[in-house]
Write a protein that holds these residues in place. Structure first.
Motif, PDB file in Angstrom:
ATOM      1  N   PRO A  67       7.437  19.366  10.116  1.00  0.00           N
ATOM      2  CA  PRO A  67       6.345  18.921   9.332  1.00  0.00           C
ATOM      3  C   PRO A  67       5.335  19.952   8.634  1.00  0.00           C
ATOM      4  O   PRO A  67       5.212  20.932   9.306  1.00  0.00           O
ATOM      5  CB  PRO A  67       5.493  17.838  10.263  1.00  0.00           C
ATOM      6  N   THR A  68       4.679  19.454   7.708  1.00  0.00           N
ATOM      7  CA  THR A  68       3.525  20.436   7.008  1.00  0.00           C
ATOM      8  C   THR A  68       2.499  20.463   7.871  1.00  0.00           C
ATOM      9  O   THR A  68       1.826  21.476   7.680  1.00  0.00           O
ATOM     10  CB  THR A  68       3.199  19.845   5.718  1.00  0.00           C
ATOM     11  N   ALA A  69       2.178  19.499   8.838  1.00  0.00           N
ATOM     12  CA  ALA A  69       1.011  19.540   9.608  1.00  0.00           C
ATOM     13  C   ALA A  69       1.233  18.712  10.699  1.00  0.00           C
ATOM     14  O   ALA A  69       2.096  17.789  10.739  1.00  0.00           O
ATOM     15  CB  ALA A  69      -0.319  19.266   8.968  1.00  0.00           C
ATOM     16  N   VAL A  70       0.498  18.787  11.888  1.00  0.00           N
ATOM     17  CA  VAL A  70       0.646  17.618  13.004  1.00  0.00           C
ATOM     18  C   VAL A  70      -0.795  17.223  13.236  1.00  0.00           C
ATOM     19  O   VAL A  70      -1.762  17.973  13.296  1.00  0.00           O
ATOM     20  CB  VAL A  70       1.107  18.547  14.288  1.00  0.00           C
ATOM     21  N   TRP A  71      -0.853  16.025  13.085  1.00  0.00           N
ATOM     22  CA  TRP A  71      -2.312  15.367  13.589  1.00  0.00           C
ATOM     23  C   TRP A  71      -1.976  14.380  14.730  1.00  0.00           C
ATOM     24  O   TRP A  71      -0.796  13.879  14.937  1.00  0.00           O
ATOM     25  CB  TRP A  71      -2.486  14.400  12.391  1.00  0.00           C
ATOM     26  N   MET A  72      -3.074  14.300  15.594  1.00  0.00           N
ATOM     27  CA  MET A  72      -2.784  13.563  16.798  1.00  0.00           C
ATOM     28  C   MET A  72      -3.944  12.353  16.775  1.00  0.00           C
ATOM     29  O   MET A  72      -5.052  12.668  16.339  1.00  0.00           O
ATOM     30  CB  MET A  72      -3.058  14.508  17.880  1.00  0.00           C
ATOM     31  N   PHE A 122       3.045   9.932  23.312  1.00  0.00           N
ATOM     32  CA  PHE A 122       2.815  10.302  24.655  1.00  0.00           C
ATOM     33  C   PHE A 122       2.213   9.124  25.366  1.00  0.00           C
ATOM     34  O   PHE A 122       1.029   8.685  25.009  1.00  0.00           O
ATOM     35  CB  PHE A 122       1.928  11.534  24.655  1.00  0.00           C
ATOM     36  N   ASP A 123       2.902   8.416  26.186  1.00  0.00           N
ATOM     37  CA  ASP A 123       2.351   7.039  26.829  1.00  0.00           C
ATOM     38  C   ASP A 123       1.435   7.130  28.117  1.00  0.00           C
ATOM     39  O   ASP A 123       1.999   6.601  29.102  1.00  0.00           O
ATOM     40  CB  ASP A 123       3.471   6.139  26.844  1.00  0.00           C
ATOM     41  N   ASP A 124       0.735   8.089  28.041  1.00  0.00           N
ATOM     42  CA  ASP A 124       0.022   8.297  29.249  1.00  0.00           C
ATOM     43  C   ASP A 124      -1.537   9.070  28.779  1.00  0.00           C
ATOM     44  O   ASP A 124      -1.934   8.957  27.525  1.00  0.00           O
ATOM     45  CB  ASP A 124       0.600   9.276  30.042  1.00  0.00           C
ATOM     46  N   ASP A 125      -2.443   9.278  29.770  1.00  0.00           N
ATOM     47  CA  ASP A 125      -3.656   9.902  29.669  1.00  0.00           C
ATOM     48  C   ASP A 125      -3.429  11.293  28.904  1.00  0.00           C
ATOM     49  O   ASP A 125      -2.615  12.308  29.236  1.00  0.00           O
ATOM     50  CB  ASP A 125      -4.170  10.042  30.952  1.00  0.00           C
ATOM     51  N   VAL A 126      -4.059  11.332  27.842  1.00  0.00           N
ATOM     52  CA  VAL A 126      -3.980  12.561  26.885  1.00  0.00           C
ATOM     53  C   VAL A 126      -4.442  13.722  27.691  1.00  0.00           C
ATOM     54  O   VAL A 126      -3.963  14.982  27.293  1.00  0.00           O
ATOM     55  CB  VAL A 126      -4.926  12.598  25.459  1.00  0.00           C
ATOM     56  N   ARG A 127      -5.177  13.666  28.819  1.00  0.00           N
ATOM     57  CA  ARG A 127      -5.668  14.759  29.232  1.00  0.00           C
ATOM     58  C   ARG A 127      -4.597  15.524  30.222  1.00  0.00           C
ATOM     59  O   ARG A 127      -4.488  16.675  30.923  1.00  0.00           O
ATOM     60  CB  ARG A 127      -6.722  14.466  30.495  1.00  0.00           C
ATOM     61  N   LEU A 128      -3.747  14.549  30.380  1.00  0.00           N
ATOM     62  CA  LEU A 128      -2.240  15.500  31.194  1.00  0.00           C
ATOM     63  C   LEU A 128      -1.450  16.168  30.124  1.00  0.00           C
ATOM     64  O   LEU A 128      -0.891  16.928  30.585  1.00  0.00           O
ATOM     65  CB  LEU A 128      -1.444  14.313  31.669  1.00  0.00           C
ATOM     66  N   LEU A 129      -1.597  16.012  28.997  1.00  0.00           N
ATOM     67  CA  LEU A 129      -0.753  16.829  27.729  1.00  0.00           C
ATOM     68  C   LEU A 129      -1.419  17.601  27.287  1.00  0.00           C
ATOM     69  O   LEU A 129      -0.928  18.828  26.914  1.00  0.00           O
ATOM     70  CB  LEU A 129      -0.294  15.459  26.602  1.00  0.00           C
ATOM     71  N   MET A 130      -2.935  17.569  27.227  1.00  0.00           N
ATOM     72  CA  MET A 130      -3.276  18.569  26.397  1.00  0.00           C
ATOM     73  C   MET A 130      -3.157  20.078  26.907  1.00  0.00           C
ATOM     74  O   MET A 130      -3.059  20.861  26.154  1.00  0.00           O
ATOM     75  CB  MET A 130      -4.971  18.189  26.183  1.00  0.00           C
ATOM     76  N   PRO A 131      -3.187  20.357  28.039  1.00  0.00           N
ATOM     77  CA  PRO A 131      -3.158  21.579  28.787  1.00  0.00           C
ATOM     78  C   PRO A 131      -1.856  22.267  28.353  1.00  0.00           C
ATOM     79  O   PRO A 131      -1.821  23.625  28.329  1.00  0.00           O
ATOM     80  CB  PRO A 131      -3.076  21.602  30.370  1.00  0.00           C
ATOM     81  N   HIS A 132      -0.662  21.572  27.856  1.00  0.00           N
ATOM     82  CA  HIS A 132       0.550  21.906  27.588  1.00  0.00           C
ATOM     83  C   HIS A 132       0.596  22.112  26.047  1.00  0.00           C
ATOM     84  O   HIS A 132       1.621  22.943  25.589  1.00  0.00           O
ATOM     85  CB  HIS A 132       1.613  21.006  27.844  1.00  0.00           C
ATOM     86  N   LEU A 133      -0.373  21.699  25.334  1.00  0.00           N
ATOM     87  CA  LEU A 133       0.111  21.723  23.916  1.00  0.00           C
ATOM     88  C   LEU A 133      -0.631  23.257  23.543  1.00  0.00           C
ATOM     89  O   LEU A 133      -1.636  23.848  24.117  1.00  0.00           O
ATOM     90  CB  LEU A 133      -1.133  20.711  23.142  1.00  0.00           C
ATOM     91  N   PRO A 134      -0.008  23.927  22.577  1.00  0.00           N
ATOM     92  CA  PRO A 134      -0.362  25.220  22.296  1.00  0.00           C
ATOM     93  C   PRO A 134      -1.526  25.113  21.330  1.00  0.00           C
ATOM     94  O   PRO A 134      -2.124  24.072  20.624  1.00  0.00           O
ATOM     95  CB  PRO A 134       0.613  25.570  21.531  1.00  0.00           C
ATOM     96  N   ASP A 135      -2.481  26.336  21.487  1.00  0.00           N
ATOM     97  CA  ASP A 135      -3.584  26.724  20.507  1.00  0.00           C
ATOM     98  C   ASP A 135      -3.338  26.213  19.335  1.00  0.00           C
ATOM     99  O   ASP A 135      -2.315  26.610  18.717  1.00  0.00           O
ATOM    100  CB  ASP A 135      -4.002  28.031  20.764  1.00  0.00           C
ATOM    101  N   ALA A 136      -4.275  25.791  18.639  1.00  0.00           N
ATOM    102  CA  ALA A 136      -4.464  25.571  17.117  1.00  0.00           C
ATOM    103  C   ALA A 136      -3.130  24.676  16.326  1.00  0.00           C
ATOM    104  O   ALA A 136      -2.590  24.956  15.428  1.00  0.00           O
ATOM    105  CB  ALA A 136      -4.364  27.134  16.524  1.00  0.00           C
ATOM    106  N   CYS A 137      -2.520  23.900  17.309  1.00  0.00           N
ATOM    107  CA  CYS A 137      -1.355  23.373  16.816  1.00  0.00           C
ATOM    108  C   CYS A 137      -1.658  22.021  15.947  1.00  0.00           C
ATOM    109  O   CYS A 137      -0.963  21.273  15.549  1.00  0.00           O
ATOM    110  CB  CYS A 137      -0.345  22.776  17.933  1.00  0.00           C
ATOM    111  N   LEU A 138      -3.029  21.524  15.732  1.00  0.00           N
ATOM    112  CA  LEU A 138      -3.490  20.022  15.517  1.00  0.00           C
ATOM    113  C   LEU A 138      -4.289  20.501  13.942  1.00  0.00           C
ATOM    114  O   LEU A 138      -5.193  21.129  14.266  1.00  0.00           O
ATOM    115  CB  LEU A 138      -4.056  19.388  16.361  1.00  0.00           C
ATOM    116  N   GLN A 139      -3.779  20.107  13.312  1.00  0.00           N
ATOM    117  CA  GLN A 139      -4.700  20.182  11.918  1.00  0.00           C
ATOM    118  C   GLN A 139      -5.724  18.907  11.731  1.00  0.00           C
ATOM    119  O   GLN A 139      -6.646  18.911  10.968  1.00  0.00           O
ATOM    120  CB  GLN A 139      -3.745  20.103  10.671  1.00  0.00           C
ATOM    121  N   ARG A 140      -5.139  17.732  12.353  1.00  0.00           N
ATOM    122  CA  ARG A 140      -6.409  16.819  12.430  1.00  0.00           C
ATOM    123  C   ARG A 140      -6.163  15.958  13.860  1.00  0.00           C
ATOM    124  O   ARG A 140      -5.191  15.857  14.358  1.00  0.00           O
ATOM    125  CB  ARG A 140      -6.039  15.561  11.368  1.00  0.00           C
TER     126      ARG A 140
END
Ligand SMILES: C[S@@+](CC[C@H](N)C(=O)[O-])C[C@H]1O[C@@H](n2cnc3c(N)ncnc32)[C@H](O)[C@@H]1O
Length: 244
Positions: A67-72, A122-140
């Motif tokens: 994709p051109t960008a990733v938004w969460m 992601f069907d759970d608490d975002v705080r479980l996912l965030m530590p695994h997502l790479p730096d600067a991966c979200l544009q929005r």
């Protein structure tokens, strides 16, 4: 899911430790068979996995169509906003986070009805996912009508505690947009106080209409409509991620 508490910096205003436990609902009414089928058959195909080795999420495997960008969107509820944006921006990859299974099932129905190919859940608490997502991966990043936890002793459950804001700042790309909407004005002020203490964020508002008027591609959410029925208009806080 894990419910263990971690040692973290205190919430600077209430002096409380952020609370890592989950207090929201996971289940509502029993799902109709068609919705249960979506959970059983379709969700596994588009679920954002937590890497088994505890490392970083491979964004290119998550979105093989580049994709051109990733938004969460965190806490998409029944998914009105997420589905509308995913349909409007087919070249963008969307990650929707929501632990409430009935909400996830509603979103899956919208994905199926709209033929949306660009949404991962992601069907759970975002705080479980965030530590695994790479730096600067979200544009929005969208956090819309999040639970306000109005009692002072519950403020540490709010999504806008400094610890989460620090993660948002890490995950957001330079110049990225963080949109936070709420109909609870005390919650808005509390959140803005924390956001302005986070050096990576700049509040883009210059005058009153800037926080009262929704973005151009806005899709009203279920909770916004509930508030409107009570005559409450929301606040839209638009934060820019400063350059690294
Ligand atoms: C008040 S509802 C608002 C739903 C939707 N955004 C709307 O405006 O209609 C807040 C939602 O956020 C979800 N939520 C709260 N904390 C969350 C977290 N840490 N991770 C993911 N979702 C969360 C809840 O399950 C709930 O569905």
């Amino acid at each position: 899911m894990s419910s263990k508490k971690t040692e973290t910096a205190p919430d600077q205003r209430s002096g409380q430790q952020p609370d890592q436990r989950w207090y929201g609902r996971r289940h509502g009414r029993k799902l109709r068979p068609a919705r249960q089928r979506l959970i059983d058959d379709h969700l596994p195909l588009i679920r954002v996995p937590i890497p088994e080795d505890g490392g970083a999420t491979d964004m290119s495997a998550l979105f093989p169509e580049s994709p051109t960008a990733v938004w969460m969107e965190i806490g998409f509820g029944t998914g009105e906003h997420l589905a509308a944006l995913a349909a409007r921006y087919p070249d963008v990859g969307f990650i929707g986070c929501e632990p409430f299974v009935n909400g996830v099932a509603s979103m899956l129905a919208k994905i199926e009805d709209g033929g949306l190919k660009n949404v991962r859940i992601f069907d759970d608490d975002v705080r479980l996912l965030m530590p695994h997502l790479p730096d600067a991966c979200l544009q929005r990043l969208y956090v819309l009508f999040s639970d306000p936890w109005p009692k002072l002793r519950h403020h540490r459950r709010r999504i806008s505690v400094p610890e989460n804001l620090a993660q948002f700042a890490r995950l957001m790309a330079d110049d990225g947009t963080f949109l936070f909407a709420t109909d609870q004005h005390e919650f808005a002020a509390w959140s803005l106080y924390n956001m302005l203490k986070q050096p990576e964020f700049e509040w883009t508002a210059r005058s009153r209409p800037d926080w009262l008027v929704p973005p151009v591609d806005w899709q009203p959410t279920r909770y916004q409509l509930k508030a409107r029925k009570k005559g409450i208009e929301p606040v839209f806080l638009n934060l820019r991620r400063r350059l690294r």
